[in-house]
Each structure stands twice: as structure tokens, then as C-alpha cells.
Design a protein around this motif. Structure first.
Motif, PDB file in Angstrom:
ATOM      1  N   LYS A 210     -26.273-103.103 -29.937  1.00 24.82           N
ATOM      2  CA  LYS A 210     -26.485-102.303 -31.108  1.00 24.82           C
ATOM      3  C   LYS A 210     -27.928-102.040 -31.235  1.00 24.82           C
ATOM      4  CE  LYS A 210     -25.379-102.279 -36.159  1.00 24.82           C
ATOM      5  NZ  LYS A 210     -26.622-101.419 -36.395  1.00 24.82           N
ATOM      6  N   LYS A 211     -28.871-102.793 -31.033  1.00 24.39           N
ATOM      7  CA  LYS A 211     -30.345-102.394 -31.192  1.00 24.39           C
ATOM      8  C   LYS A 211     -30.770-101.485 -30.007  1.00 24.39           C
ATOM      9  CE  LYS A 211     -34.478-102.315 -32.171  1.00 24.39           C
ATOM     10  NZ  LYS A 211     -35.078-101.715 -33.309  1.00 24.39           N
ATOM     11  N   ILE A 212     -30.337-101.375 -28.618  1.00 23.33           N
ATOM     12  CA  ILE A 212     -30.611-100.345 -27.725  1.00 23.33           C
ATOM     13  C   ILE A 212     -29.911 -99.282 -28.189  1.00 23.33           C
ATOM     14  CG2 ILE A 212     -29.640 -99.733 -25.177  1.00 23.33           C
ATOM     15  CD1 ILE A 212     -30.283-102.800 -24.595  1.00 23.33           C
ATOM     16  N   ALA A 213     -29.044 -99.260 -28.875  1.00 24.86           N
ATOM     17  CA  ALA A 213     -28.288 -97.854 -29.375  1.00 24.86           C
ATOM     18  C   ALA A 213     -29.122 -97.253 -30.348  1.00 24.86           C
ATOM     19  CB  ALA A 213     -26.954 -98.032 -29.829  1.00 24.86           C
ATOM     20  N   GLU A 214     -29.502 -97.994 -31.392  1.00 20.31           N
ATOM     21  CA  GLU A 214     -30.314 -97.694 -32.358  1.00 20.31           C
ATOM     22  C   GLU A 214     -31.814 -97.215 -31.783  1.00 20.31           C
ATOM     23  OE1 GLU A 214     -28.530-100.253 -35.892  1.00 20.31           O
ATOM     24  OE2 GLU A 214     -30.372-100.732 -34.920  1.00 20.31           O
ATOM     25  N   SER A 215     -32.281 -97.477 -30.709  1.00 17.35           N
ATOM     26  CA  SER A 215     -33.490 -97.164 -29.938  1.00 17.35           C
ATOM     27  C   SER A 215     -33.217 -96.254 -28.834  1.00 17.35           C
ATOM     28  CB  SER A 215     -34.202 -98.573 -29.623  1.00 17.35           C
ATOM     29  OG  SER A 215     -34.189 -99.418 -30.703  1.00 17.35           O
ATOM     30  N   VAL A 216     -32.297 -95.488 -28.737  1.00 15.65           N
ATOM     31  CA  VAL A 216     -31.717 -94.799 -27.487  1.00 15.65           C
ATOM     32  C   VAL A 216     -32.784 -93.782 -27.129  1.00 15.65           C
ATOM     33  CG1 VAL A 216     -30.279 -92.923 -28.544  1.00 15.65           C
ATOM     34  CG2 VAL A 216     -29.576 -94.194 -26.199  1.00 15.65           C
ATOM     35  N   LYS A 217     -33.682 -93.287 -27.892  1.00 13.68           N
ATOM     36  CA  LYS A 217     -34.731 -92.348 -27.398  1.00 13.68           C
ATOM     37  C   LYS A 217     -36.079 -92.842 -27.187  1.00 13.68           C
ATOM     38  CE  LYS A 217     -34.065 -90.423 -31.471  1.00 13.68           C
ATOM     39  NZ  LYS A 217     -34.392 -89.360 -32.401  1.00 13.68           N
ATOM     40  N   GLN A 218     -36.223 -94.466 -27.422  1.00 15.28           N
ATOM     41  CA  GLN A 218     -37.411 -94.953 -27.284  1.00 15.28           C
ATOM     42  C   GLN A 218     -37.407 -95.964 -26.261  1.00 15.28           C
ATOM     43  OE1 GLN A 218     -39.876 -93.643 -29.397  1.00 15.28           O
ATOM     44  NE2 GLN A 218     -38.380 -92.568 -30.294  1.00 15.28           N
ATOM     45  N   PRO A 219     -38.770 -95.974 -25.502  1.00 19.58           N
ATOM     46  CA  PRO A 219     -38.685 -96.941 -24.315  1.00 19.58           C
ATOM     47  C   PRO A 219     -38.499 -98.541 -25.298  1.00 19.58           C
ATOM     48  CG  PRO A 219     -40.567 -95.508 -24.431  1.00 19.58           C
ATOM     49  CD  PRO A 219     -39.679 -95.166 -25.520  1.00 19.58           C
ATOM     50  N   LEU A 220     -37.989 -99.466 -24.543  1.00 20.38           N
ATOM     51  CA  LEU A 220     -37.862-100.837 -25.051  1.00 20.38           C
ATOM     52  C   LEU A 220     -38.315-101.765 -24.098  1.00 20.38           C
ATOM     53  CD1 LEU A 220     -34.264-101.149 -26.929  1.00 20.38           C
ATOM     54  CD2 LEU A 220     -36.721-101.351 -27.953  1.00 20.38           C
ATOM     55  N   SER A 221     -38.785-102.945 -24.418  1.00 22.93           N
ATOM     56  CA  SER A 221     -39.265-103.798 -23.313  1.00 22.93           C
ATOM     57  C   SER A 221     -38.397-105.045 -23.630  1.00 22.93           C
ATOM     58  CB  SER A 221     -40.784-104.209 -23.602  1.00 22.93           C
ATOM     59  OG  SER A 221     -40.823-104.939 -24.902  1.00 22.93           O
ATOM     60  N   TYR A 222     -38.240-105.758 -22.655  1.00 28.20           N
ATOM     61  CA  TYR A 222     -37.580-107.310 -22.896  1.00 28.20           C
ATOM     62  C   TYR A 222     -38.299-108.132 -23.957  1.00 28.20           C
ATOM     63  CZ  TYR A 222     -35.170-106.212 -18.530  1.00 28.20           C
ATOM     64  OH  TYR A 222     -34.546-105.630 -17.257  1.00 28.20           O
ATOM     65  N   ASN A 223     -39.522-107.985 -23.812  1.00 30.32           N
ATOM     66  CA  ASN A 223     -40.091-108.773 -25.141  1.00 30.32           C
ATOM     67  C   ASN A 223     -39.995-108.354 -26.450  1.00 30.32           C
ATOM     68  OD1 ASN A 223     -41.700-110.882 -23.759  1.00 30.32           O
ATOM     69  ND2 ASN A 223     -42.985-109.145 -22.953  1.00 30.32           N
ATOM     70  N   ARG A 224     -39.805-107.131 -26.621  1.00 33.81           N
ATOM     71  CA  ARG A 224     -39.290-106.579 -27.953  1.00 33.81           C
ATOM     72  C   ARG A 224     -37.974-107.079 -28.265  1.00 33.81           C
ATOM     73  NH1 ARG A 224     -40.460-103.559 -32.179  1.00 33.81           N
ATOM     74  NH2 ARG A 224     -39.079-101.995 -32.828  1.00 33.81           N
ATOM     75  N   ILE A 225     -36.963-106.651 -27.258  1.00 32.42           N
ATOM     76  CA  ILE A 225     -35.692-106.961 -27.926  1.00 32.42           C
ATOM     77  C   ILE A 225     -35.253-108.547 -27.849  1.00 32.42           C
ATOM     78  CG2 ILE A 225     -33.452-107.052 -26.645  1.00 32.42           C
ATOM     79  CD1 ILE A 225     -34.280-104.814 -25.015  1.00 32.42           C
ATOM     80  N   SER A 226     -36.056-109.663 -27.171  1.00 27.89           N
ATOM     81  CA  SER A 226     -36.317-110.901 -27.434  1.00 27.89           C
ATOM     82  C   SER A 226     -36.462-111.298 -29.005  1.00 27.89           C
ATOM     83  CB  SER A 226     -36.969-111.505 -26.453  1.00 27.89           C
ATOM     84  OG  SER A 226     -37.054-112.928 -26.723  1.00 27.89           O
ATOM     85  N   ARG A 227     -37.907-110.623 -29.394  1.00 27.17           N
ATOM     86  CA  ARG A 227     -38.296-110.855 -30.676  1.00 27.17           C
ATOM     87  C   ARG A 227     -37.185-110.519 -31.819  1.00 27.17           C
ATOM     88  NH1 ARG A 227     -43.018-108.724 -28.275  1.00 27.17           N
ATOM     89  NH2 ARG A 227     -42.885-106.748 -29.440  1.00 27.17           N
ATOM     90  N   ILE A 228     -36.785-109.184 -31.598  1.00 24.15           N
ATOM     91  CA  ILE A 228     -35.865-108.831 -32.607  1.00 24.15           C
ATOM     92  C   ILE A 228     -34.490-109.656 -32.802  1.00 24.15           C
ATOM     93  CG2 ILE A 228     -34.431-106.658 -33.216  1.00 24.15           C
ATOM     94  CD1 ILE A 228     -36.450-104.989 -31.828  1.00 24.15           C
ATOM     95  N   LEU A 229     -34.055-109.990 -31.656  1.00 18.82           N
ATOM     96  CA  LEU A 229     -32.791-110.560 -31.584  1.00 18.82           C
ATOM     97  C   LEU A 229     -32.993-112.008 -32.273  1.00 18.82           C
ATOM     98  CD1 LEU A 229     -31.013-109.675 -28.458  1.00 18.82           C
ATOM     99  CD2 LEU A 229     -30.683-108.793 -30.430  1.00 18.82           C
ATOM    100  N   SER A 230     -34.210-112.854 -31.575  1.00 14.72           N
ATOM    101  CA  SER A 230     -34.590-114.170 -32.147  1.00 14.72           C
ATOM    102  C   SER A 230     -34.583-114.060 -33.815  1.00 14.72           C
ATOM    103  CB  SER A 230     -35.702-114.496 -31.459  1.00 14.72           C
ATOM    104  OG  SER A 230     -35.681-114.830 -30.057  1.00 14.72           O
ATOM    105  N   SER A 231     -35.244-113.045 -34.173  1.00 18.54           N
ATOM    106  CA  SER A 231     -35.201-113.029 -35.800  1.00 18.54           C
ATOM    107  C   SER A 231     -34.065-112.862 -36.565  1.00 18.54           C
ATOM    108  CB  SER A 231     -36.404-111.843 -36.099  1.00 18.54           C
ATOM    109  OG  SER A 231     -35.772-110.448 -36.011  1.00 18.54           O
ATOM    110  N   VAL A 232     -33.025-112.331 -35.854  1.00 16.10           N
ATOM    111  CA  VAL A 232     -31.665-111.991 -36.667  1.00 16.10           C
ATOM    112  C   VAL A 232     -30.442-112.859 -36.183  1.00 16.10           C
ATOM    113  CG1 VAL A 232     -32.682-109.918 -37.297  1.00 16.10           C
ATOM    114  CG2 VAL A 232     -31.124-109.987 -35.249  1.00 16.10           C
ATOM    115  N   GLY A 233     -30.568-113.406 -34.631  1.00 23.41           N
ATOM    116  CA  GLY A 233     -29.334-113.816 -34.401  1.00 23.41           C
ATOM    117  C   GLY A 233     -29.493-115.169 -33.559  1.00 23.41           C
ATOM    118  N   GLY A 234     -30.441-115.800 -33.805  1.00 27.48           N
ATOM    119  CA  GLY A 234     -30.664-117.048 -32.941  1.00 27.48           C
ATOM    120  C   GLY A 234     -31.631-116.911 -31.585  1.00 27.48           C
ATOM    121  N   ARG A 235     -32.511-117.865 -31.489  1.00 24.26           N
ATOM    122  CA  ARG A 235     -33.351-117.643 -30.276  1.00 24.26           C
ATOM    123  C   ARG A 235     -32.689-117.225 -29.103  1.00 24.26           C
ATOM    124  NH1 ARG A 235     -38.492-118.315 -29.107  1.00 24.26           N
ATOM    125  NH2 ARG A 235     -39.245-119.266 -27.179  1.00 24.26           N
TER     126      ARG A 235
END
Length: 423
Positions: free
Chosen positions: A238-263
Motif C-alpha cells: 500500500k505504501k509503495i502504491a501511494e508513492s508510485v511516482k516517488q523514489p523510495l529507499s528500503y530505509n524509508r519503507i522500514s521506518r514507515i512500516l515500523s511506526s504503524v505495523g510492528g518493527r
């Protein structure tokens, strides 16, 4: 495996193949004896096998020369790699001819590649499909020994979508009011719900597209890879879908998911992304201007089908249009991670797509409006890019706007997506 069941499957499939209406797709599979077709589940790989078998029947071949097995048939649940030779034995009991083999979703059977290699070594004509990008991994292709050509199968292109819908799209037809209205309605449908072949003509496409995603998500990704926390994976998608036009890093995805769904660790994010790529859910694109380390850790991600992407978005027109352009380019130029042909550019200015082989630079903009700064942003980047890269053609792809912009480096074409792809 019971031989009578195998024979029943072989005979039943003959009727099944002949009853299907297929949209002819421009892929030549007659110049080489063995092919591997890979792509997203329900993208049309089976239809391409049906097309090839129907072509052969129309050319005078008979079912005594063709053998089709779909390994997703529930009657093959007990099938193991040791049973592969039974297929040939069963066919030999039905026909005295040497078969051309059509083996659908063969990746469901562990060890399939050794059987495929033996068939090629014994000079059979073989057509194989699978929904797993690992079928094209170095290890598998080494086992196959260069005896198979690979074909990437995407959902319908816009032209194929129109053809299958029976819609004319020549210039004269588009001038007629009723034909143009239907054309634009199909264009809107295609942008929002993609080109999965079996969805064409459905009055409500969301349910079908959603069921396809669930099959890919739960079967091809979660079950196949033993995902312990499917909900976390879904949040990542879902996060990747919402960011489909923007570059994403593994670090950023990890931080976002850790804040909402568990580490979740950075390596686990990398694994999850790879699983999505292996299932052809996601397509990855790198920044041509990045150093090696950033190329591997910061990317843009697109969805193989617009309909699946649309499941996760609200007010998504711009994202859907850019995703459509990305898939169109990867379909045309290829999606080989070892021989990339399509990139984005981000170094001082941002340009959505760049194809070095053609010197092609593309910006995507749903509406090229002067009032909100969009015009200046999109045009300015294309004006500056020739100082950094060799640009032979510069395009701005819109939903339905057309124009020509002149500057010191020549012209920038503004074209609707539909006109770009059917010209």
C-alpha cells in the motif's frame, strides 16, 4: 499419479483450448523450438498458449501432435517431479505422433527445469508459462542451458484492449461522435482498471482485479515465501502504491512500516520487495544518475497492472497515468535487471523517464496547467536535461492534451497517452 486421470486431463484440455476466444497478440513463437513465457498471474500467458495452439490447428496440425497441461488443475495436486515422464507415456498411449508440449504454470512443480531441459535436449518443441520471475534467474537459465527463449507477458496494451473490445481507433473513426465517445470511455476504463484480459467487458472490474491481487498476494508471495506477517507485507504494498511516482529507499519503507505495523528490518523490506518483483506485482526502475550503492537501495516502483494499483489509491489519475507510461516503456524496451534500458533521472532536475538507447526523455502530467505551477515544473526539467544527457526526443505525456513547445534545443512534444501508443 494415476495415468487415467492424466489422460482425462489431456483430453479435457483439448476441448477447453478450442472454445476460447483469444485476442491475437503480436508475439512470434515460431522461429525457435522452445519458449518460456513469464509474467503476472492472469496477464494472458495461457491465452498466448491457446493462441499458438489454435494457430497450429488452423495450419493443419491436429491434437495428435499437441499436448497441453495446466499445472494449476486441482486434479494435479499430488503431481510431483517424478511424474513428469508419465505425461509423455500417457500421450504415447493416445497418439503415435511426437507431441509439441504446452506446459502451463509449470513453476508449481519443484524440479520442473530438469524436465524442461530434457525435453529440449531431446528436440521437442516446448512452450512453458510461469508466474514467477525466478523462472528467468541465472540458476534456472543455466539449468535450461540456453535452450529456451524468454518472453515477458504483460496485461493487454491499449491497442490490444481496443482490439479485444471491438473498438476502431483509426483517425477517421475517431472523428465520428459516437465512436469517439466509446473510445474515450474505454480509454478511461483502461487507465483505471488495467488490461487483465479476462476483465475486458466486465461491467464492474474491481471485484475481478481484487481477486487477482489476492491470488498474487496470498499465493504467489505469502504462501510461496512463507511470510510470517502478511499484514505487514500488505502495508508495504500500500505504501509503495501511494508513492508510485516517488523514489523510495528500503530505509524509508522500514521506518514507515515500523511506526504503524510492528518493527521490520531493512533486509526484510528488501526481501519483501524482491518477492513482489518475483511475482511480477512490482516493476523496479533506477536513477540513471545515481552511484551504484544508491541505485541498489533507492528506486521507483511501478505496478504491472493499473487496476491493481488503483485498488490502493484515491483520486489517483496522475499516478495511474505515470504507472501506465512506465509499463508501456518496460513492455517495449524490456525489464531485464542485468540489461536495463529504462531509467528515471534525478540530479538537479527530475525527469520521469529516460531511455538512453533512443535518447528519449519523458515527463508525465495528467493536465498541463499554467495556474498551479505544473507547466513550469514539467517543461523546465525537459529544457535543462539536454545539458546533462543526450536527448533526441522530449515528450510530455498527458491524459488528453496536445501541443508543441519550442526552445533552444528544438521541440518538446505534448501528446495524449492514447495518441502516443496508437500512432
Amino acid at each position: 499419479m494415476n495415468k487415467d486421470i492424466l489422460k482425462q486431463i489431456i483430453l479435457d484440455n483439448r476441448v477447453e483450448v478450442e472454445r476460447y476466444k483469444v485476442c491475437r497478440r503480436e508475439v512470434d513463437m515460431s522461429s525457435f523450438p522452445c519458449y518460456v513465457l513469464v509474467g503476472l498471474r492472469r496477464a494472458g500467458k495461457s491465452f498466448m498458449l491457446y493462441q499458438r495452439m489454435q494457430q497450429l490447428l488452423s495450419q493443419g496440425h491436429t491434437w495428435d501432435e499437441m499436448l497441453y497441461v495446466n499445472f494449476e488443475d486441482d486434479r494435479l495436486e499430488e503431481f510431483k517431479s517424478s511424474d513428469f515422464n508419465l505425461i509423455l507415456e500417457c500421450f504415447a498411449e493416445l497418439s503415435d505422433k511426437r507431441p509439441m508440449l504446452f506446459l502451463d504454470e509449470i513453476q508449481n512443480i519443484d524440479g520442473w527445469e530438469k524436465f524442461a531441459r530434457r525435453l529440449a535436449d531431446n528436440k521437442y518443441n516446448v512452450y512453458i508459462t510461469g508466474s514467477n520471475a525466478k523462472m528467468l534467474s541465472r540458476e534456472v537459465m543455466t539449468t535450461l542451458g540456453g535452450r529456451y527463449l524468454s518472453v515477458e507477458v504483460y496485461p493487454f496494451s491499449f491497442k490490444e484492449y481496443l482490439d479485444f473490445s471491438g473498438q476502431k481507433y483509426d483517425e477517421n473513426s475517431r472523428l465520428q461522435t459516437d465512436i469517439k465517445a466509446k473510445f474515450m470511455r474505454l480509454y478511461h476504463e483502461y487507465l483505471h482498471w488495467g488490461g487483465l484480459p479476462e476483465s475486458v467487458g466486465l461491467p464492474v472490474k474491481r471485484d475481478y482485479v481484487s481477486s487477482t491481487f489476492q491470488k498474487v498476494y496470498l499465493g504467489d508471495i505469502c504462501a510461496r515465501n512463507g511470510i510470517a506477517n502478511p499484514n505487514l507485507l500488505r502495508l508495504m504494498i500500500k505504501k509503495i502504491a501511494e508513492s508510485v511516482k516517488q523514489p523510495l529507499s528500503y530505509n524509508r519503507i522500514s521506518r514507515i512500516l515500523s511506526s504503524v505495523g510492528g518493527r521490520i528490518s531493512v533486509p526484510t523490506v528488501g526481501n519483501y520487495v524482491q518477492y513482489c518483483q518475483d511475482a511480477w506485482l512490482l516493476l523496479r526502475m533506477h536513477n540513471i544518475a545515481s552511484p551504484f550503492v544508491e541505485k541498489e537501495t533507492i528506486s521507483k516502483y511501478y505496478f504491472t497492472d493499473n487496476g491493481i494499483l488503483n485498488l490502493f489509491l484515491v483520486d489517483a489519475d496522475t499516478s495511474l497515468l505515470e504507472n501506465l507510461v512506465a509499463v508501456t516503456l518496460l513492455r517495449k524496451y524490456g525489464n531485464d535487471p542485468d540489461n536495463e534500458c529504462v531509467f528515471y533521472y534525478n540530479s538537479g532536475v527530475e525527469v520521469d523517464f529516460f531511455v538512453p538507447d533512443d535518447g528519449l526523455a519523458i515527463q508525465v502530467c495528467y493536465n498541463l496547467s499554467h495556474s498551479d505551477g505544473t507547466y513550469e515544473r514539467e517543461v523546465s526539467a525537459l529544457k535543462k536535461l539536454p545539458s546533462a544527457l543526450d536527448c533526441k526526443r522530449r515528450l510530455i505525456i498527458t491524459y488528453d492534451e496536445e501541443a508543441t513547445i519550442e526552445d533552444n534545443n528544438g521541440k518538446i512534444e505534448v501528446l495524449p497517452y492514447w495518441k502516443w501508443v496508437i500512432a
